[in-house]
Design a protein around this motif. Structure first.
Motif, PDB file in Angstrom:
ATOM      1  N   ASP A  53     -42.278  21.934  25.390  1.00 22.73           N
ATOM      2  CA  ASP A  53     -41.927  22.180  27.199  1.00 22.73           C
ATOM      3  C   ASP A  53     -42.635  22.784  27.848  1.00 22.73           C
ATOM      4  O   ASP A  53     -42.048  22.225  28.636  1.00 22.73           O
ATOM      5  CB  ASP A  53     -41.481  23.712  26.309  1.00 22.73           C
ATOM      6  CG  ASP A  53     -39.757  22.700  25.023  1.00 22.73           C
ATOM      7  OD1 ASP A  53     -39.195  21.457  25.307  1.00 22.73           O
ATOM      8  OD2 ASP A  53     -39.821  23.766  24.628  1.00 22.73           O
TER       9      ASP A  53
ATOM     10  N   ASP B  13     -38.567  28.352  30.520  1.00 21.40           N
ATOM     11  CA  ASP B  13     -39.624  26.959  29.838  1.00 21.40           C
ATOM     12  C   ASP B  13     -41.186  27.300  28.638  1.00 21.40           C
ATOM     13  O   ASP B  13     -41.934  26.895  28.255  1.00 21.40           O
ATOM     14  CB  ASP B  13     -40.080  25.421  30.302  1.00 21.40           C
ATOM     15  CG  ASP B  13     -38.600  24.916  30.911  1.00 21.40           C
ATOM     16  OD1 ASP B  13     -37.818  25.318  29.874  1.00 21.40           O
ATOM     17  OD2 ASP B  13     -38.444  24.407  31.894  1.00 21.40           O
TER      18      ASP B  13
ATOM     19  N   ASN C  68     -42.402  21.203  31.484  1.00 27.45           N
ATOM     20  CA  ASN C  68     -42.019  21.931  32.296  1.00 27.45           C
ATOM     21  C   ASN C  68     -43.258  21.779  33.977  1.00 27.45           C
ATOM     22  O   ASN C  68     -43.275  20.950  34.932  1.00 27.45           O
ATOM     23  CB  ASN C  68     -42.215  23.006  32.456  1.00 27.45           C
ATOM     24  CG  ASN C  68     -42.214  24.352  33.800  1.00 27.45           C
ATOM     25  OD1 ASN C  68     -42.996  24.276  34.430  1.00 27.45           O
ATOM     26  ND2 ASN C  68     -40.847  24.792  33.408  1.00 27.45           N
TER      27      ASN C  68
ATOM     28  N   THR D  21     -36.951  22.993  34.217  1.00 24.58           N
ATOM     29  CA  THR D  21     -35.971  22.295  33.095  1.00 24.58           C
ATOM     30  C   THR D  21     -35.229  22.347  31.797  1.00 24.58           C
ATOM     31  O   THR D  21     -33.708  22.261  30.760  1.00 24.58           O
ATOM     32  CB  THR D  21     -36.623  21.008  32.460  1.00 24.58           C
ATOM     33  OG1 THR D  21     -37.452  21.609  31.154  1.00 24.58           O
ATOM     34  CG2 THR D  21     -37.178  20.529  33.718  1.00 24.58           C
ATOM     35  N   ASN D  22     -35.691  23.776  31.029  1.00 21.89           N
ATOM     36  CA  ASN D  22     -34.632  24.195  30.436  1.00 21.89           C
ATOM     37  C   ASN D  22     -33.680  25.869  29.931  1.00 21.89           C
ATOM     38  O   ASN D  22     -32.370  25.879  30.130  1.00 21.89           O
ATOM     39  CB  ASN D  22     -35.327  23.531  28.479  1.00 21.89           C
ATOM     40  CG  ASN D  22     -34.751  24.649  26.852  1.00 21.89           C
ATOM     41  OD1 ASN D  22     -33.396  23.294  27.119  1.00 21.89           O
ATOM     42  ND2 ASN D  22     -35.620  24.760  26.358  1.00 21.89           N
TER      43      ASN D  22
ATOM     44  N   ASN E 153     -33.824  27.590  23.173  1.00 29.06           N
ATOM     45  CA  ASN E 153     -35.119  28.398  23.259  1.00 29.06           C
ATOM     46  C   ASN E 153     -35.817  29.089  22.201  1.00 29.06           C
ATOM     47  O   ASN E 153     -35.012  28.634  21.274  1.00 29.06           O
ATOM     48  CB  ASN E 153     -35.280  29.229  24.161  1.00 29.06           C
ATOM     49  CG  ASN E 153     -34.500  30.704  24.316  1.00 29.06           C
ATOM     50  OD1 ASN E 153     -34.332  30.508  23.158  1.00 29.06           O
ATOM     51  ND2 ASN E 153     -35.026  30.641  25.219  1.00 29.06           N
TER      52      ASN E 153
ATOM     53  N   PRO F 240     -25.973  20.412  30.642  1.00 23.31           N
ATOM     54  CA  PRO F 240     -27.455  20.048  31.464  1.00 23.31           C
ATOM     55  C   PRO F 240     -27.413  19.477  33.167  1.00 23.31           C
ATOM     56  O   PRO F 240     -27.085  19.407  34.170  1.00 23.31           O
ATOM     57  CB  PRO F 240     -28.082  19.400  30.776  1.00 23.31           C
ATOM     58  CG  PRO F 240     -27.887  18.905  29.642  1.00 23.31           C
ATOM     59  CD  PRO F 240     -26.098  19.293  29.557  1.00 23.31           C
TER      60      PRO F 240
ATOM     61  N   GLN G  60     -29.760  15.379  34.751  1.00 26.29           N
ATOM     62  CA  GLN G  60     -30.102  16.550  34.496  1.00 26.29           C
ATOM     63  C   GLN G  60     -29.815  17.897  35.918  1.00 26.29           C
ATOM     64  O   GLN G  60     -31.030  17.656  36.756  1.00 26.29           O
ATOM     65  CB  GLN G  60     -30.995  16.710  33.521  1.00 26.29           C
ATOM     66  CG  GLN G  60     -32.690  17.017  33.609  1.00 26.29           C
ATOM     67  CD  GLN G  60     -32.950  17.739  32.751  1.00 26.29           C
ATOM     68  OE1 GLN G  60     -33.484  16.818  31.900  1.00 26.29           O
ATOM     69  NE2 GLN G  60     -33.040  18.936  32.913  1.00 26.29           N
TER      70      GLN G  60
ATOM     71  N   ASP H 214     -37.778  22.337  22.314  1.00 25.88           N
ATOM     72  CA  ASP H 214     -36.735  22.982  22.052  1.00 25.88           C
ATOM     73  C   ASP H 214     -35.575  21.964  23.625  1.00 25.88           C
ATOM     74  O   ASP H 214     -34.164  21.902  23.180  1.00 25.88           O
ATOM     75  CB  ASP H 214     -36.373  23.768  23.339  1.00 25.88           C
ATOM     76  CG  ASP H 214     -36.832  25.668  22.206  1.00 25.88           C
ATOM     77  OD1 ASP H 214     -36.361  25.173  20.549  1.00 25.88           O
ATOM     78  OD2 ASP H 214     -37.624  26.134  21.885  1.00 25.88           O
ATOM     79  N   TRP H 215     -36.301  21.421  24.312  1.00 20.84           N
ATOM     80  CA  TRP H 215     -36.153  20.439  25.198  1.00 20.84           C
ATOM     81  C   TRP H 215     -35.729  19.488  24.795  1.00 20.84           C
ATOM     82  O   TRP H 215     -33.738  18.966  24.878  1.00 20.84           O
ATOM     83  CB  TRP H 215     -36.624  20.478  26.234  1.00 20.84           C
ATOM     84  CG  TRP H 215     -36.359  19.080  27.539  1.00 20.84           C
ATOM     85  CD1 TRP H 215     -35.615  19.236  28.752  1.00 20.84           C
ATOM     86  CD2 TRP H 215     -36.200  17.937  27.578  1.00 20.84           C
ATOM     87  NE1 TRP H 215     -34.989  18.168  29.655  1.00 20.84           N
ATOM     88  CE2 TRP H 215     -35.793  17.229  28.347  1.00 20.84           C
ATOM     89  CE3 TRP H 215     -37.008  16.897  26.673  1.00 20.84           C
ATOM     90  CZ2 TRP H 215     -35.002  16.148  28.971  1.00 20.84           C
ATOM     91  CZ3 TRP H 215     -36.560  15.576  26.683  1.00 20.84           C
ATOM     92  CH2 TRP H 215     -35.826  15.375  28.185  1.00 20.84           C
TER      93      TRP H 215
ATOM     94  N   THR I 240     -31.217  19.467  22.893  1.00 12.90           N
ATOM     95  CA  THR I 240     -30.549  19.514  23.390  1.00 12.90           C
ATOM     96  C   THR I 240     -30.478  17.349  24.121  1.00 12.90           C
ATOM     97  O   THR I 240     -29.239  17.571  23.855  1.00 12.90           O
ATOM     98  CB  THR I 240     -30.395  20.342  25.257  1.00 12.90           C
ATOM     99  OG1 THR I 240     -30.570  21.605  24.794  1.00 12.90           O
ATOM    100  CG2 THR I 240     -29.002  19.830  26.067  1.00 12.90           C
TER     101      THR I 240
ATOM    102  N   GLY J  80     -30.349  23.617  29.025  1.00 14.74           N
ATOM    103  CA  GLY J  80     -30.355  23.053  28.140  1.00 14.74           C
ATOM    104  C   GLY J  80     -29.743  24.359  27.238  1.00 14.74           C
ATOM    105  O   GLY J  80     -30.211  25.563  28.248  1.00 14.74           O
TER     106      GLY J  80
END
Length: 333
Positions: free
Chosen positions: A72, A288, A76, A150-151, A219, A231, A131, A105-106, A109, A216
């Protein structure tokens, strides 16, 4: 949707991702990409934020398609490179992901398999999704810093867990227990703070355990902290856990993995385009999984800002959303 052009890709790999998995699996990843028909140039990040500059360099060389082999944090940095460069409009850049990190984690989703070969198949299929991206301003080392994520961004307890997890990763730990160990040790040292959270102009001020701001859903290595996040709807999901004791945490632990913890009376769930998180006391922050700032954080959602490749089952609906839509369908009938 259609199969992507396999020519002129930039492969940006983080050798430190997954506690060194990136370095160990480099040849395997390159071999799988070559067998899948990809033509690419390898870029290797070697230190924190190096991937930001490498992304800029690649775009300056003419690359418009990027494969991220990392976690992640690597994604990022690539996103930050895409959004900070001035050579072309960010909409021209396409990003695919090969997960090599610890938490990953990203991908949960966006329906990217945690398997190199299957992830590469996703990239070949080229299902494109635009997104949202989070923009965050925080004071870091005495100056204002602008970052994109991003997440998910987290403040308070979440950020302390991320900080401790990062330290363990730097020592070579790369398993799920990194997050469990960080969770336990963080709770033992964490002090609940008086925090102000302002969402689209409406303030909530309380003793707060943690704040999660999600694009997202996941996490912390699979915790479903923002179960209702969508998203591409131009809104953050903001999950606020108010002061909660050990009994409350243990009671809600299973719910952190399926999203049901948000039904607890000590949890508030909000949505908004702009979020301000502020405390008079030191308050850890992360985006992230990358640590930043310690007092005041200004977040703004940038709708449909990043072009990424996703799976067919990207961002599945939460149980609450599914029931709501099912009920709505009955009413419309």
């Amino acid at each position: 949707m259609g199969r992507v052009n396999l020519e002129n890709w930039m492969l940006l790999l983080n050798p430190h991702a997954g506690g060194g998995r990136g370095k160990k699996d480099l040849e395997q990843i390159m071999d799988l990409l070559q067998k899948a028909g990809f033509e690419f140039e390898l870029f290797i990040s070697t230190y924190a934020q190096h991937a930001i500059q490498l992304t800029k360099n690649g775009i300056e060389k003419g690359y418009r398609r990027i494969i991220v082999a990392g976690g992640d944090g690597t994604l990022n940095e690539v996103a930050n490179g895409v959004l900070r460069q001035t050579v072309c409009d960010p909409s021209e850049i396409l990003i695919g992901m090969i997960p090599v990190g610890t938490g990953n984690d990203w991908i949960r989703t966006f329906d990217i398999p945690n398997d190199y070969k299957k992830a590469i198949k996703r990239i070949r299929k080229g299902r494109v999704f635009w997104q949202d991206v989070g923009q965050i301003r925080a004071r870091q080392n005495g100056h204002q810093e602008l970052r994109f994520f991003t997440n998910m961004a987290g403040f308070g307890f979440d950020a302390l867990v991320a900080e401790k997890a990062n330290r363990l990763k730097e020592r070579g730990r790369a398993d799920w227990f990194v997050y469990l160990q960080s969770l336990v040790s963080s709770y033992l040292s964490y002090k609940t703070r008086q925090v102000s959270v302002v969402v689209d102009g409406k303030e909530l001020r309380d003793l707060i355990f943690s704040v999660s701001v999600g694009i997202g859903k996941y996490n912390g290595g699979g915790l479903l902290q923002a179960p209702n996040a969508v998203p591409d709807n131009g809104l953050f999901q903001v999950t606020i856990i108010h002061k909660i004791g050990l009994v409350g945490i243990l009671k809600n632990l299973p719910g952190l993995f399926n999203g049901r913890f948000i039904k607890d009376r000590r949890v508030s769930v909000l949505q908004g385009k702009e979020v301000l998180v502020e405390s008079a006391f030191e308050l850890a922050g992360e985006a992230d999984g990358e640590n930043l700032g310690n007092h005041r954080f200004e977040l703004t959602v940038l709708p449909k800002k990043l072009q990424v490749i996703v799976g067919k089952k990207a961002f599945p609906k939460s149980q609450e959303q599914a029931k709501s839509e099912e009920l709505e369908g009955v009413l419309l009938d």
